[in-house]
Design a protein around this motif. Structure first.
Motif, PDB file in Angstrom:
ATOM      1  N   THR A  40       1.072  -1.297   0.127  1.00  0.00           N
ATOM      2  CA  THR A  40       0.155   0.407  -0.349  1.00  0.00           C
ATOM      3  C   THR A  40       1.138   0.726   0.079  1.00  0.00           C
ATOM      4  O   THR A  40       0.472   1.907  -0.351  1.00  0.00           O
ATOM      5  CB  THR A  40      -0.939   0.140   1.093  1.00  0.00           C
ATOM      6  N   ASP A  41       2.092   1.279   0.750  1.00  0.00           N
ATOM      7  CA  ASP A  41       3.042   2.355   1.301  1.00  0.00           C
ATOM      8  C   ASP A  41       3.509   2.659  -0.544  1.00  0.00           C
ATOM      9  O   ASP A  41       4.497   3.816  -0.968  1.00  0.00           O
ATOM     10  CB  ASP A  41       3.649   2.293   1.611  1.00  0.00           C
ATOM     11  N   ARG A  42       3.842   1.375  -1.107  1.00  0.00           N
ATOM     12  CA  ARG A  42       4.146   1.977  -2.562  1.00  0.00           C
ATOM     13  C   ARG A  42       3.888   2.412  -3.450  1.00  0.00           C
ATOM     14  O   ARG A  42       3.389   3.011  -4.552  1.00  0.00           O
ATOM     15  CB  ARG A  42       4.984   0.298  -2.815  1.00  0.00           C
ATOM     16  N   HIS A  43       2.479   2.186  -3.565  1.00  0.00           N
ATOM     17  CA  HIS A  43       1.270   2.076  -4.210  1.00  0.00           C
ATOM     18  C   HIS A  43       1.267   3.675  -4.657  1.00  0.00           C
ATOM     19  O   HIS A  43       0.940   4.480  -4.787  1.00  0.00           O
ATOM     20  CB  HIS A  43      -0.443   1.819  -4.278  1.00  0.00           C
ATOM     21  N   ALA A  44       1.167   3.697  -2.975  1.00  0.00           N
ATOM     22  CA  ALA A  44       0.649   5.534  -2.396  1.00  0.00           C
ATOM     23  C   ALA A  44       2.271   6.440  -2.550  1.00  0.00           C
ATOM     24  O   ALA A  44       1.830   7.862  -3.516  1.00  0.00           O
ATOM     25  CB  ALA A  44       0.789   5.728  -1.472  1.00  0.00           C
ATOM     26  N   THR A  45       3.862   5.734  -2.866  1.00  0.00           N
ATOM     27  CA  THR A  45       4.332   6.783  -3.804  1.00  0.00           C
ATOM     28  C   THR A  45       4.556   6.781  -5.083  1.00  0.00           C
ATOM     29  O   THR A  45       4.955   8.174  -5.152  1.00  0.00           O
ATOM     30  CB  THR A  45       5.500   5.956  -2.958  1.00  0.00           C
ATOM     31  N   THR A  46       4.023   5.442  -5.217  1.00  0.00           N
ATOM     32  CA  THR A  46       3.522   5.620  -6.663  1.00  0.00           C
ATOM     33  C   THR A  46       3.030   6.593  -7.272  1.00  0.00           C
ATOM     34  O   THR A  46       3.226   7.111  -8.228  1.00  0.00           O
ATOM     35  CB  THR A  46       3.058   4.348  -7.790  1.00  0.00           C
ATOM     36  N   LEU A  47       1.839   6.561  -6.961  1.00  0.00           N
ATOM     37  CA  LEU A  47       0.491   8.034  -7.487  1.00  0.00           C
ATOM     38  C   LEU A  47       0.539   9.343  -6.895  1.00  0.00           C
ATOM     39  O   LEU A  47       0.593   9.929  -7.755  1.00  0.00           O
ATOM     40  CB  LEU A  47      -0.317   7.570  -6.311  1.00  0.00           C
ATOM     41  N   ALA A  48       2.102   9.069  -5.795  1.00  0.00           N
ATOM     42  CA  ALA A  48       1.965  10.147  -5.425  1.00  0.00           C
ATOM     43  C   ALA A  48       3.011  11.435  -5.741  1.00  0.00           C
ATOM     44  O   ALA A  48       3.751  12.784  -6.415  1.00  0.00           O
ATOM     45  CB  ALA A  48       2.513  10.622  -3.606  1.00  0.00           C
ATOM     46  N   LEU A  49       4.159  10.431  -7.027  1.00  0.00           N
ATOM     47  CA  LEU A  49       5.927  10.809  -7.924  1.00  0.00           C
ATOM     48  C   LEU A  49       4.570  10.970  -9.067  1.00  0.00           C
ATOM     49  O   LEU A  49       4.667  11.782  -9.317  1.00  0.00           O
ATOM     50  CB  LEU A  49       6.479   9.965  -7.893  1.00  0.00           C
ATOM     51  N   ALA A  50       2.935  10.037  -8.833  1.00  0.00           N
ATOM     52  CA  ALA A  50       2.823  10.701 -10.510  1.00  0.00           C
ATOM     53  C   ALA A  50       2.214  11.965 -10.707  1.00  0.00           C
ATOM     54  O   ALA A  50       2.099  13.077 -11.720  1.00  0.00           O
ATOM     55  CB  ALA A  50       1.467   9.607 -11.184  1.00  0.00           C
ATOM     56  N   HIS A  51       0.846  12.234  -9.907  1.00  0.00           N
ATOM     57  CA  HIS A  51       0.422  13.734  -9.605  1.00  0.00           C
ATOM     58  C   HIS A  51       2.011  15.037  -9.282  1.00  0.00           C
ATOM     59  O   HIS A  51       1.462  16.007  -9.889  1.00  0.00           O
ATOM     60  CB  HIS A  51      -0.191  13.580  -8.382  1.00  0.00           C
ATOM     61  N   ALA A  52       2.741  14.274  -9.047  1.00  0.00           N
ATOM     62  CA  ALA A  52       3.735  15.533  -9.081  1.00  0.00           C
ATOM     63  C   ALA A  52       4.324  16.002  -9.726  1.00  0.00           C
ATOM     64  O   ALA A  52       4.685  17.316 -10.035  1.00  0.00           O
ATOM     65  CB  ALA A  52       4.523  15.181  -8.057  1.00  0.00           C
ATOM     66  N   LEU A  53       5.039  14.695 -10.948  1.00  0.00           N
ATOM     67  CA  LEU A  53       5.023  15.549 -12.019  1.00  0.00           C
ATOM     68  C   LEU A  53       4.193  15.748 -13.099  1.00  0.00           C
ATOM     69  O   LEU A  53       4.194  17.011 -14.072  1.00  0.00           O
ATOM     70  CB  LEU A  53       5.379  13.644 -12.921  1.00  0.00           C
ATOM     71  N   SER A  54       3.413  15.546 -12.519  1.00  0.00           N
ATOM     72  CA  SER A  54       1.607  16.298 -13.327  1.00  0.00           C
ATOM     73  C   SER A  54       1.422  17.800 -12.803  1.00  0.00           C
ATOM     74  O   SER A  54       1.799  18.419 -13.910  1.00  0.00           O
ATOM     75  CB  SER A  54       0.275  15.584 -13.305  1.00  0.00           C
ATOM     76  N   ALA A  79      13.432   9.025  -5.560  1.00  0.00           N
ATOM     77  CA  ALA A  79      14.126   7.753  -4.900  1.00  0.00           C
ATOM     78  C   ALA A  79      14.731   7.861  -3.599  1.00  0.00           C
ATOM     79  O   ALA A  79      14.546   6.993  -3.458  1.00  0.00           O
ATOM     80  CB  ALA A  79      14.899   7.638  -6.284  1.00  0.00           C
ATOM     81  N   ALA A  80      14.846   9.507  -3.155  1.00  0.00           N
ATOM     82  CA  ALA A  80      15.720   9.482  -1.994  1.00  0.00           C
ATOM     83  C   ALA A  80      14.524   9.111  -1.660  1.00  0.00           C
ATOM     84  O   ALA A  80      14.919   8.616   0.271  1.00  0.00           O
ATOM     85  CB  ALA A  80      16.303  10.596  -2.274  1.00  0.00           C
ATOM     86  N   ALA A  81      13.855   9.100  -1.644  1.00  0.00           N
ATOM     87  CA  ALA A  81      12.265   9.246  -0.316  1.00  0.00           C
ATOM     88  C   ALA A  81      11.579   8.431  -0.185  1.00  0.00           C
ATOM     89  O   ALA A  81      10.267   8.697  -0.957  1.00  0.00           O
ATOM     90  CB  ALA A  81      11.761  10.743   0.201  1.00  0.00           C
ATOM     91  N   PRO A  82      11.844   6.764  -0.857  1.00  0.00           N
ATOM     92  CA  PRO A  82      10.858   5.950  -1.231  1.00  0.00           C
ATOM     93  C   PRO A  82       9.627   5.965  -0.150  1.00  0.00           C
ATOM     94  O   PRO A  82       8.722   5.699  -0.129  1.00  0.00           O
ATOM     95  CB  PRO A  82      11.359   4.594  -0.963  1.00  0.00           C
ATOM     96  N   TRP A  83       9.505   6.407   1.012  1.00  0.00           N
ATOM     97  CA  TRP A  83       8.264   6.250   1.891  1.00  0.00           C
ATOM     98  C   TRP A  83       7.669   7.519   1.976  1.00  0.00           C
ATOM     99  O   TRP A  83       6.140   7.537   2.455  1.00  0.00           O
ATOM    100  CB  TRP A  83       9.149   5.919   3.445  1.00  0.00           C
ATOM    101  N   ALA A  84       7.507   8.530   0.860  1.00  0.00           N
ATOM    102  CA  ALA A  84       6.850   9.488   0.622  1.00  0.00           C
ATOM    103  C   ALA A  84       5.375   8.804   0.410  1.00  0.00           C
ATOM    104  O   ALA A  84       5.153   8.186  -1.098  1.00  0.00           O
ATOM    105  CB  ALA A  84       7.563  10.371  -0.432  1.00  0.00           C
ATOM    106  N   THR A  85       4.660   9.945   1.264  1.00  0.00           N
ATOM    107  CA  THR A  85       3.338   9.409  -0.320  1.00  0.00           C
ATOM    108  C   THR A  85       2.109  10.506  -0.226  1.00  0.00           C
ATOM    109  O   THR A  85       1.429  10.625  -0.187  1.00  0.00           O
ATOM    110  CB  THR A  85       2.674   8.935   0.813  1.00  0.00           C
ATOM    111  N   GLY A  86       2.896  12.115  -0.649  1.00  0.00           N
ATOM    112  CA  GLY A  86       2.879  13.102  -0.896  1.00  0.00           C
ATOM    113  C   GLY A  86       3.299  13.909  -1.241  1.00  0.00           C
ATOM    114  O   GLY A  86       4.527  13.280  -1.842  1.00  0.00           O
ATOM    115  N   TYR A  87       3.062  14.668  -1.977  1.00  0.00           N
ATOM    116  CA  TYR A  87       4.294  16.339  -2.695  1.00  0.00           C
ATOM    117  C   TYR A  87       3.644  17.579  -1.948  1.00  0.00           C
ATOM    118  O   TYR A  87       2.864  17.287  -1.760  1.00  0.00           O
ATOM    119  CB  TYR A  87       4.370  15.624  -3.768  1.00  0.00           C
ATOM    120  N   GLY A  88       4.456  18.580  -1.872  1.00  0.00           N
ATOM    121  CA  GLY A  88       3.808  19.783  -1.629  1.00  0.00           C
ATOM    122  C   GLY A  88       4.588  20.806  -2.646  1.00  0.00           C
ATOM    123  O   GLY A  88       5.449  20.576  -3.653  1.00  0.00           O
TER     124      GLY A  88
END
Length: 308
Positions: free
Chosen positions: A4-18, A77-86
């Protein structure tokens, strides 16, 4: 790491890139809404408190923010525990300003913003609005390049925090320990709307008048200044408030309540609110408001100015 955390990190990265595609600079956040990367100086015997990334290492909070996809991937990549973005505020091209309408303080921040809008004659344009897990709202506005809006908490009004230069907003799609941030339907693809000038004046520190300014240089009045004739001591006591009453009488449909609220605020601020209320009420009725509407608006002005 849990799936679930990996999924949240992947989603957060996708939203951040958008977000970066829209020109917004971002950083990874943890579930606590804090920057996911720890400061590289935390263990130094003499922490480099003033380092904003000049050392070349990651972990400088909002100063790491970037709209470069390669840099963003490096940060996540340096923060694989990230679940969001600022989303960093105050940076080009949008010079983002965040109006944070809180609900946790027990105050109605949205109502306070509406009263400020009435008092200072501005409207919040159609723009991105983000819903927080607690039910609050983040209103995104764009500032001019030459304005530096500082961060503040409750200074504008109780429950209203401002995110400006050096601050950041939690981006929509971020997952925190309290829930997920999401955009209000229909606002996700809007650009941040320009901040209304009169609101911007409330958000920026007043400029000091240069000591060398010519004493007779023309002065552009602030739109929230009361008419000259309604400043204390500028007219006979029996005529005080005449200009404010005329201001209400000149209202057209669609601006009657706004003008009444503005005039009532000026009256209370100048120490004649109670005395002028009957005349303002009469003026409002003459231009089409009901007595109940007029009294309610004047009561709101009294509360906002601390005279309730």
């Amino acid at each position: 790491m849990a799936t679930t955390d990996r999924h949240a990190t992947t989603l957060a990265l996708a939203h951040a890139l958008s977000a970066a595609e829209r020109g917004l600079a971002v950083i990874p956040l943890s579930r606590s809404k804090l920057p996911a990367l720890r400061s590289p100086h935390h263990a130094d015997p003499h922490p480099a408190a003033l380092c904003h990334g000049e050392c070349g290492r990651l972990g400088h909070g909002v100063y790491d923010a970037s709209a470069d996809p390669l840099r963003i991937r490096e940060l996540f990549a340096a923060a694989p525990w990230a679940t969001g973005y600022g989303i960093a505020c105050g940076l080009p091209p949008h010079h983002l300003i965040g109006i944070d309408l809180d609900t946790k303080s027990g105050t109605d921040a949205s109502a306070a913003l509406r009263e400020l809008a009435l008092r200072h004659l501005f409207t919040i344009p159609a723009t991105v609005v983000v819903i927080t897990p607690s039910g609050g709202r983040h209103v995104w506005l764009a500032g001019p390049p030459d304005a530096v809006v500082p961060n503040s908490a409750g200074r504008l009004a109780p429950g209203i925090d401002i995110r400006g230069a050096g601050g950041y907003l939690v981006g929509p799609g971020s997952r925190t320990e309290h829930g997920v941030y999401s955009t209000v339907p229909g606002t996700a693809h809007l650009p941040p709307a320009p901040c209304p000038p009169s609101l911007l004046r409330l958000l920026t520190p007043p400029r000091r008048t240069p000591h060398y300014e010519h004493p007779h240089a023309p002065h552009a009045p602030h739109p929230a200044d009361p008419p000259t004739a309604d400043r204390p001591g500028s007219e006979p006591s029996h005529q005080r408030g005449h200009g404010l009453v005329q201001f209400v009488l000149a209202a057209h449909e669609g601006q009657r309540n706004t003008r009444l609220f503005w005039a009532a605020c000026r009256a209370y601020e100048n120490g004649m609110g109670e005395a002028l209320s009957p005349r303002l009420t009469d003026a409002a009725i003459r231009v089409g408001l009901t007595e109940h509407e007029a009294r309610s608006t004047i009561a709101s002005a009294a509360r906002l100015t601390g005279h309730a």
